[in-house]
Motif scaffolding. Sequence first.
Motif, PDB file in Angstrom:
ATOM      1  N   ASP A   1       2.547  11.997  -4.833  1.00 10.10           N
ATOM      2  CA  ASP A   1       3.372  12.587  -5.885  1.00 10.10           C
ATOM      3  C   ASP A   1       2.544  13.132  -7.050  1.00 10.10           C
ATOM      4  N   THR A   2       1.319  12.626  -7.200  1.00  8.22           N
ATOM      5  CA  THR A   2       0.540  13.031  -8.374  1.00  8.22           C
ATOM      6  C   THR A   2      -0.659  13.919  -8.059  1.00  8.22           C
ATOM      7  N   LEU A   3      -1.245  13.770  -6.859  1.00  8.52           N
ATOM      8  CA  LEU A   3      -2.507  14.465  -6.593  1.00  8.52           C
ATOM      9  C   LEU A   3      -2.457  15.422  -5.407  1.00  8.52           C
ATOM     10  N   TRP A   4      -2.119  14.907  -4.232  1.00  5.54           N
ATOM     11  CA  TRP A   4      -2.350  15.648  -3.003  1.00  5.54           C
ATOM     12  C   TRP A   4      -1.101  16.271  -2.386  1.00  5.54           C
ATOM     13  N   GLY A   5       0.062  15.707  -2.654  1.00 10.76           N
ATOM     14  CA  GLY A   5       1.242  16.097  -1.891  1.00 10.76           C
ATOM     15  C   GLY A   5       1.322  15.267  -0.624  1.00 10.76           C
ATOM     16  N   ARG A   6       2.503  15.251   0.010  1.00 14.94           N
ATOM     17  CA  ARG A   6       2.713  14.367   1.160  1.00 14.94           C
ATOM     18  C   ARG A   6       1.886  14.778   2.382  1.00 14.94           C
ATOM     19  N   TYR A   7       1.814  16.067   2.669  1.00 14.80           N
ATOM     20  CA  TYR A   7       1.112  16.521   3.876  1.00 14.80           C
ATOM     21  C   TYR A   7      -0.352  16.092   3.859  1.00 14.80           C
ATOM     22  N   LYS A   8      -1.062  16.405   2.790  1.00 16.43           N
ATOM     23  CA  LYS A   8      -2.486  16.075   2.721  1.00 16.43           C
ATOM     24  C   LYS A   8      -2.695  14.563   2.723  1.00 16.43           C
ATOM     25  N   THR A   9      -1.807  13.828   2.040  1.00 15.93           N
ATOM     26  CA  THR A   9      -1.948  12.365   1.994  1.00 15.93           C
ATOM     27  C   THR A   9      -1.827  11.772   3.386  1.00 15.93           C
ATOM     28  N   ILE A  10      -0.817  12.219   4.145  1.00 17.58           N
ATOM     29  CA  ILE A  10      -0.641  11.707   5.507  1.00 17.58           C
ATOM     30  C   ILE A  10      -1.836  12.085   6.371  1.00 17.58           C
ATOM     31  N   LEU A  11      -2.305  13.317   6.250  1.00 18.80           N
ATOM     32  CA  LEU A  11      -3.436  13.773   7.071  1.00 18.80           C
ATOM     33  C   LEU A  11      -4.696  12.966   6.769  1.00 18.80           C
ATOM     34  N   VAL A  12      -5.013  12.773   5.498  1.00 21.37           N
ATOM     35  CA  VAL A  12      -6.229  12.038   5.130  1.00 21.37           C
ATOM     36  C   VAL A  12      -6.155  10.587   5.601  1.00 21.37           C
ATOM     37  N   PHE A  13      -5.013   9.938   5.349  1.00 18.98           N
ATOM     38  CA  PHE A  13      -4.920   8.529   5.713  1.00 18.98           C
ATOM     39  C   PHE A  13      -4.700   8.321   7.212  1.00 18.98           C
TER      40      PHE A  13
ATOM     41  N   THR B   1       0.801  -1.233   0.000  1.00 18.87           N
ATOM     42  CA  THR B   1       0.000   0.000   0.000  1.00 18.87           C
ATOM     43  C   THR B   1       0.832   1.281   0.000  1.00 18.87           C
ATOM     44  N   PRO B   2       2.118   1.267   0.408  1.00 16.35           N
ATOM     45  CA  PRO B   2       2.894   2.501   0.201  1.00 16.35           C
ATOM     46  C   PRO B   2       2.891   2.984  -1.245  1.00 16.35           C
ATOM     47  N   TRP B   3       2.736   2.047  -2.202  1.00 16.59           N
ATOM     48  CA  TRP B   3       2.610   2.486  -3.592  1.00 16.59           C
ATOM     49  C   TRP B   3       1.393   3.396  -3.754  1.00 16.59           C
ATOM     50  N   LEU B   4       0.284   3.012  -3.098  1.00 17.14           N
ATOM     51  CA  LEU B   4      -0.928   3.832  -3.158  1.00 17.14           C
ATOM     52  C   LEU B   4      -0.656   5.219  -2.594  1.00 17.14           C
ATOM     53  N   GLY B   5      -0.075   5.259  -1.391  1.00 17.21           N
ATOM     54  CA  GLY B   5       0.208   6.547  -0.771  1.00 17.21           C
ATOM     55  C   GLY B   5       1.233   7.346  -1.544  1.00 17.21           C
ATOM     56  N   GLY B   6       2.247   6.671  -2.089  1.00 16.47           N
ATOM     57  CA  GLY B   6       3.291   7.362  -2.833  1.00 16.47           C
ATOM     58  C   GLY B   6       2.763   7.981  -4.114  1.00 16.47           C
ATOM     59  N   ILE B   7       1.957   7.224  -4.844  1.00 16.91           N
ATOM     60  CA  ILE B   7       1.416   7.723  -6.114  1.00 16.91           C
ATOM     61  C   ILE B   7       0.437   8.877  -5.867  1.00 16.91           C
ATOM     62  N   ILE B   8      -0.431   8.716  -4.866  1.00 13.51           N
ATOM     63  CA  ILE B   8      -1.386   9.789  -4.562  1.00 13.51           C
ATOM     64  C   ILE B   8      -0.647  11.064  -4.160  1.00 13.51           C
TER      65      ILE B   8
ATOM     66  N   SER C   1       8.282  10.069  -2.834  1.00 13.47           N
ATOM     67  CA  SER C   1       7.364   9.121  -2.196  1.00 13.47           C
ATOM     68  C   SER C   1       7.303   7.807  -2.955  1.00 13.47           C
ATOM     69  N   VAL C   2       7.325   7.862  -4.282  1.00 14.24           N
ATOM     70  CA  VAL C   2       7.300   6.633  -5.086  1.00 14.24           C
ATOM     71  C   VAL C   2       8.581   5.838  -4.874  1.00 14.24           C
TER      72      VAL C   2
ATOM     73  N   VAL D   1       5.838   9.643   5.201  1.00 11.17           N
ATOM     74  CA  VAL D   1       6.435  10.201   6.410  1.00 11.17           C
ATOM     75  C   VAL D   1       7.954  10.299   6.262  1.00 11.17           C
ATOM     76  N   SER D   2       8.581   9.271   5.694  1.00 11.58           N
ATOM     77  CA  SER D   2      10.045   9.251   5.590  1.00 11.58           C
ATOM     78  C   SER D   2      10.587  10.424   4.773  1.00 11.58           C
ATOM     79  N   PRO D   3      10.078  10.685   3.547  1.00 10.46           N
ATOM     80  CA  PRO D   3      10.591  11.847   2.826  1.00 10.46           C
ATOM     81  C   PRO D   3      10.153  13.174   3.424  1.00 10.46           C
ATOM     82  N   MET D   4       8.976  13.211   4.053  1.00 15.25           N
ATOM     83  CA  MET D   4       8.490  14.478   4.590  1.00 15.25           C
ATOM     84  C   MET D   4       9.372  14.986   5.713  1.00 15.25           C
ATOM     85  N   ILE D   5       9.892  14.075   6.535  1.00 11.94           N
ATOM     86  CA  ILE D   5      10.708  14.537   7.656  1.00 11.94           C
ATOM     87  C   ILE D   5      12.006  15.170   7.164  1.00 11.94           C
ATOM     88  N   ALA D   6      12.610  14.598   6.137  1.00  9.68           N
ATOM     89  CA  ALA D   6      13.892  15.128   5.664  1.00  9.68           C
ATOM     90  C   ALA D   6      13.726  16.428   4.894  1.00  9.68           C
TER      91      ALA D   6
END
Length: 601
Positions: A143-155, A134-141, A523-524, A203-208
């Motif tokens: 990088d392509t749609l929401w950005g990391r912050y919104k993706t982490i918040l929604v999920f 499922t990280p593929w799901l989060g990574g694709i969403i 993220s991908v 989370v991993s790329p967002m922290i750095a």
Amino acid sequence: MATHDEKISEDHARPASVDDIKFQYAEDGDSIIEGSEGVTQKDLNTYRHVADRLPLTAWLVVIVEFAERWTYYGTTNVYNNYIRAGLPPGSTTGAVLAANRDVGVAGALGLGVQKSVAIRMSEQSFNTFFVYVTPWLGGIIADTLWGRYKTILVFSVVTLIGHIILVGSAVPSSLQHPNSALGLLVLSIVVMGVGAGAIKANVSPMIAEQYTGKLRKETLPSGEVVIKSPAVTIQSIYLWFYAAINFGSCGAISASFLARDHGYWATYLVPTGIFCLVPVVLLFGKKNYVMTPPRGSILLETVRVIAFALGPRWSLNPIKTIRNIRAPDFWDPAKPSSYDQGKVPAKITWDDEFVGEVARTLNACTVFLFFPFYWLCYSQIDGNLGTMAAAMVLNGTPNDLIQNLNPISIIVMIPIFDYIIYPFLRRRGINFSPIKRIYAGFLVAGLAMVYSAVLQHYLYKMSPCHDNEPSACLDPVTGNPLPAPINVWVVSGPYILVGMSEIFASITSLEYAFTKAPHRMKSVVMAFSQFQNALSSALNFALISVNVEQKFAWLFGSFAVTAWAMGTIFFVVFRDLDRREAELNAIGSGEREGFKDERAS
């Protein structure tokens, strides 16, 4: 001087933005690294490199990871007894009455060993595979749609819903209907798996990316001039990020006592409450987080770039195909600049810079292809070493408690590595680059397996049952266990060595995924890195026929040889990247392609 596009053509295989390194020349002739605060190449080669101060937002992301991991381990650790055992006498919550706690076991659904094992195996397989797919799901969403912050918040909200369902499955009214409670449990596992997996890739790329400091000189109070290095800072960030993961795993220790003393609804409520920190922390720092905006249909474009580049290079002769792929002009057919004006194919909707990003992404991903063999060694600490411990003299120590030595040892060693060992190496001018560290991780993991194989040999030799399942060796008269005369704490060696190998290999893989991937694909690439755990699980499943106690010594020994052999091949294959690591990371702070320091409004 070569143009930017020509540099990409000449160095398409390079895994970091070397093509973005540009130099300005000062009057004295020293080259000043663009993007730095007056740091010259001479300074870079002369002064000691140290980590910069971590921004507050990076620590906020650390809290997010800690809370997510605590809630994972604080729930899954007690599933076995929750499913297998029935309610203890006089209990409506699964807790053991105070008078019976010396001998009583917490329980709830009472479905028995067979169903418990089936559900637990399904849950473990689901989490091991699904949470790393499922990280593929989060990574694709992201990088392509929401950005990391919104993706982490929604999920995180999705995961929180899963935890609330889990608490609902364990309240006394639910436990009166075991089948309904079981259905809620299964539903919660699925929902939490989707949420946790999608969060994991981001989370991993967002922290750095919270650190935006530049390469600069600074004079310490002692008078020493040092280089504040972004590369060293990123290394430090991931050390503490990994420490947060292992602090979170301590949730497994508290869960057992919560279940025994207070019941399962309380056991699941505590991690649910801790997970509430995730959306709170994310919203608290909303205006200060550094964010990378999504690009759009990046995955589809990536596939098209590869297809354009590979099409004219493909041959039925695999050797010729490989030679063509390694050619300096491999990516030219995918570059708009390779075509005459007005003759660029309509399907090419990207620029030359994006082609360079794809090349870097693929090269970053190839580094991770060796990691399934590393994770094979790591996987032994979850089950087989615990089985070994059960065959030794416990002296009141639960055999499943020993596995907590792994996160504890990591928590202890990370400050030692960050403040003592790594700075000592830098002061001595020893370049312990990421490729070297990953190789060291393979070697130490192999050493842990050698330790385990030797210990298992002596266990066979000293157990009254020898190699006939020492962990299940019983006195034929009394039925009491007959352990080998070996203290259980001897098995701590492999746990500590594996923990050390994680500091070298696992933490560095996070660092490498971040520093070598383009910002629009981080993220991908991180998802691809974590997907290696799923591949390792598949390899482990293929070895299930030899994964029996009578063959542990041979199994550990073969894993040791595999780790050393694959680690050595890894180093040989990527030694060129190792030689160029200082060059690749010297930019430290040049303009990042596709990067935007946006503050959420």
